[in-house]
Scaffold this motif. Sequence first.
Motif, PDB file in Angstrom:
ATOM      1  N   ALA A  21       0.852  -1.948   0.470  1.00 20.74           N
ATOM      2  CA  ALA A  21      -0.503   0.323   0.408  1.00 20.74           C
ATOM      3  C   ALA A  21       0.929   1.289  -0.192  1.00 20.74           C
ATOM      4  O   ALA A  21       0.526   2.553  -0.648  1.00 20.74           O
ATOM      5  CB  ALA A  21      -1.254  -0.350   1.605  1.00 20.74           C
ATOM      6  N   GLY A  22       1.646   1.210   1.095  1.00 27.18           N
ATOM      7  CA  GLY A  22       3.329   2.273   0.586  1.00 27.18           C
ATOM      8  C   GLY A  22       3.359   2.443  -0.612  1.00 27.18           C
ATOM      9  O   GLY A  22       4.494   3.279  -0.585  1.00 27.18           O
ATOM     10  N   LEU A  23       3.374   1.408  -1.315  1.00 25.47           N
ATOM     11  CA  LEU A  23       4.264   1.838  -2.828  1.00 25.47           C
ATOM     12  C   LEU A  23       2.847   1.416  -3.563  1.00 25.47           C
ATOM     13  O   LEU A  23       3.146   1.023  -5.239  1.00 25.47           O
ATOM     14  CB  LEU A  23       5.194  -0.053  -3.096  1.00 25.47           C
ATOM     15  N   GLY A  24       2.299   2.878  -3.995  1.00 30.99           N
ATOM     16  CA  GLY A  24       0.962   2.488  -4.742  1.00 30.99           C
ATOM     17  C   GLY A  24       1.035   2.851  -6.130  1.00 30.99           C
ATOM     18  O   GLY A  24       0.653   2.546  -7.270  1.00 30.99           O
ATOM     19  N   GLU A  25       1.896   4.442  -5.990  1.00 30.05           N
ATOM     20  CA  GLU A  25       2.875   4.792  -7.363  1.00 30.05           C
ATOM     21  C   GLU A  25       3.287   3.850  -8.392  1.00 30.05           C
ATOM     22  O   GLU A  25       2.788   3.884  -9.353  1.00 30.05           O
ATOM     23  CB  GLU A  25       3.015   6.300  -7.155  1.00 30.05           C
ATOM     24  N   LYS A  26       3.811   3.363  -7.615  1.00 24.29           N
ATOM     25  CA  LYS A  26       4.986   2.375  -8.175  1.00 24.29           C
ATOM     26  C   LYS A  26       4.176   1.043  -8.935  1.00 24.29           C
ATOM     27  O   LYS A  26       3.951   0.626  -9.796  1.00 24.29           O
ATOM     28  CB  LYS A  26       5.990   1.777  -6.943  1.00 24.29           C
ATOM     29  N   LEU A  27       3.669   0.353  -8.099  1.00 18.83           N
ATOM     30  CA  LEU A  27       2.097  -0.894  -8.504  1.00 18.83           C
ATOM     31  C   LEU A  27       1.609   0.291  -9.810  1.00 18.83           C
ATOM     32  O   LEU A  27       1.541  -0.893 -10.449  1.00 18.83           O
ATOM     33  CB  LEU A  27       1.731  -0.720  -7.206  1.00 18.83           C
ATOM     34  N   GLU A  28       1.044   0.973  -9.592  1.00 15.83           N
ATOM     35  CA  GLU A  28       0.297   0.809 -10.454  1.00 15.83           C
ATOM     36  C   GLU A  28       1.050   1.556 -12.370  1.00 15.83           C
ATOM     37  O   GLU A  28       0.508   1.059 -13.035  1.00 15.83           O
ATOM     38  CB  GLU A  28      -0.303   2.447 -10.284  1.00 15.83           C
ATOM     39  N   LYS A  29       2.310   2.314 -11.928  1.00 16.23           N
ATOM     40  CA  LYS A  29       2.920   2.466 -12.889  1.00 16.23           C
ATOM     41  C   LYS A  29       3.116   0.548 -13.566  1.00 16.23           C
ATOM     42  O   LYS A  29       2.939   1.290 -15.192  1.00 16.23           O
ATOM     43  CB  LYS A  29       3.763   2.926 -13.171  1.00 16.23           C
ATOM     44  N   ILE A  46     -13.332  -1.238   2.708  1.00 20.49           N
ATOM     45  CA  ILE A  46     -13.186  -2.234   0.970  1.00 20.49           C
ATOM     46  C   ILE A  46     -13.443  -0.926   0.043  1.00 20.49           C
ATOM     47  O   ILE A  46     -14.893  -1.066  -0.111  1.00 20.49           O
ATOM     48  CB  ILE A  46     -14.262  -3.153   0.771  1.00 20.49           C
ATOM     49  N   ILE A  47     -12.322  -1.088  -0.245  1.00 22.11           N
ATOM     50  CA  ILE A  47     -12.467   0.238  -1.513  1.00 22.11           C
ATOM     51  C   ILE A  47     -13.063  -0.615  -3.106  1.00 22.11           C
ATOM     52  O   ILE A  47     -11.374  -0.671  -3.487  1.00 22.11           O
ATOM     53  CB  ILE A  47     -11.657   0.716  -1.468  1.00 22.11           C
ATOM     54  N   PHE A  48     -13.579  -0.307  -4.190  1.00 23.66           N
ATOM     55  CA  PHE A  48     -13.437  -0.974  -5.477  1.00 23.66           C
ATOM     56  C   PHE A  48     -13.517   0.595  -6.548  1.00 23.66           C
ATOM     57  O   PHE A  48     -14.127   1.743  -5.823  1.00 23.66           O
ATOM     58  CB  PHE A  48     -14.886  -1.031  -5.170  1.00 23.66           C
ATOM     59  N   GLY A  49     -13.166   0.403  -6.682  1.00 19.89           N
ATOM     60  CA  GLY A  49     -12.067   0.900  -8.306  1.00 19.89           C
ATOM     61  C   GLY A  49     -11.341   0.699  -9.185  1.00 19.89           C
ATOM     62  O   GLY A  49     -11.303  -0.873  -9.348  1.00 19.89           O
ATOM     63  N   ASN A  50     -10.982   1.813 -10.107  1.00 21.28           N
ATOM     64  CA  ASN A  50     -10.045   0.557 -11.639  1.00 21.28           C
ATOM     65  C   ASN A  50      -8.402   1.259 -10.978  1.00 21.28           C
ATOM     66  O   ASN A  50      -8.603   2.362 -10.289  1.00 21.28           O
ATOM     67  CB  ASN A  50     -10.469   1.624 -12.461  1.00 21.28           C
ATOM     68  N   LEU A  51      -8.058   0.048 -12.017  1.00 19.57           N
ATOM     69  CA  LEU A  51      -6.259   0.456 -11.888  1.00 19.57           C
ATOM     70  C   LEU A  51      -5.748   1.802 -11.851  1.00 19.57           C
ATOM     71  O   LEU A  51      -4.687   2.126 -11.694  1.00 19.57           O
ATOM     72  CB  LEU A  51      -5.520  -0.508 -13.269  1.00 19.57           C
ATOM     73  N   LYS A  52      -6.659   2.564 -12.916  1.00 14.91           N
ATOM     74  CA  LYS A  52      -5.991   3.643 -12.989  1.00 14.91           C
ATOM     75  C   LYS A  52      -5.940   5.128 -12.377  1.00 14.91           C
ATOM     76  O   LYS A  52      -4.836   5.144 -12.079  1.00 14.91           O
ATOM     77  CB  LYS A  52      -5.872   4.221 -13.981  1.00 14.91           C
ATOM     78  N   ASP A  53      -6.484   4.310 -10.611  1.00 17.70           N
ATOM     79  CA  ASP A  53      -7.251   5.323  -9.853  1.00 17.70           C
ATOM     80  C   ASP A  53      -6.134   4.501  -8.589  1.00 17.70           C
ATOM     81  O   ASP A  53      -6.317   5.306  -7.115  1.00 17.70           O
ATOM     82  CB  ASP A  53      -8.772   5.777  -9.368  1.00 17.70           C
ATOM     83  N   LEU A  54      -5.163   3.521  -9.102  1.00 16.66           N
ATOM     84  CA  LEU A  54      -4.915   3.424  -7.754  1.00 16.66           C
ATOM     85  C   LEU A  54      -4.511   4.206  -6.240  1.00 16.66           C
ATOM     86  O   LEU A  54      -4.393   4.056  -5.476  1.00 16.66           O
ATOM     87  CB  LEU A  54      -3.924   1.676  -8.191  1.00 16.66           C
ATOM     88  N   SER A  55      -3.743   4.677  -6.883  1.00 10.59           N
ATOM     89  CA  SER A  55      -2.226   5.458  -6.015  1.00 10.59           C
ATOM     90  C   SER A  55      -3.307   6.437  -5.562  1.00 10.59           C
ATOM     91  O   SER A  55      -2.934   6.902  -4.418  1.00 10.59           O
ATOM     92  CB  SER A  55      -1.278   6.548  -6.717  1.00 10.59           C
TER      93      SER A  55
END
Length: 249
Positions: free
Chosen positions: A164-172, A197-206
């Motif tokens: 979770a602390g590496l959201g930007e790296k994981l998303e990219k 429990i949060i639903f979303g899309n990959l582009k919005d992960l970070s």
Amino acid sequence: MKVYFVGAGPGDPELLTLKAYKLLKSADCVIFPGSLINKEILKITKGDLYDSSKMCLEELITVMEKYIKKTKKVVRLVSGDPFIYSAIQEQIEILREKNIPYEVIPGISSAMAGAAKMGIELTLPEISNSVIFTRIEGKTSGASSEEIKSFAKTKSTLVFFLSAGLGEKLEKTLLEILPSETPIIIAYKVTQKGEKIIFGNLKDLSKILYKNNIKKTALIYVGETLRTFKENLGKKSKLYNKNFKNGKE
């Protein structure tokens, strides 16, 4: 006497296994991960308590050895299930060298508890037959970006621990392989106070992680099976297909 490595489950004391509960109840010494465990679980035991988040490996072993020499029961409590990211192997190997008996007691993984909270199945006919548990590489060990991309190519449901602390790296990294609208679910503090429990899309992960101030104690699920959290996809297994049961398929 033994050292018992006990899975504490995702946090809810009622999700402890009966065996884990009995061991906690009878333990003379309980070593617990202070930064991860729900403190309500510790109320079960009357044994001496040691917070492993304030100890190094050598100190852990010293405590275990001290109680075992006195024929006392030691419980090494770990969050979730001991077989996933619990760091018990290095402790086990030292215990073996010292001929100290041990036993591992499984617990409910937070990954399973998260899926249960979502009310969905992580595998689905024609969409994904596999689930991959992993973590992205940061300051400590984890899967490299290239490994993560290879996992994404398999179309498996991906479950990321400690990321979770590496959201930007994981998303990219994932966006190099997966469509931007790929479903994700962030499961924060599953079964504990403050659960989300949060639903979303990959582009919005970070963005989701930042907006909700989530940096740890969360799992990140990625994959097409997660669409069933919001909609029925109508995918059916052959297991209960009447034609299949009658040998017509």
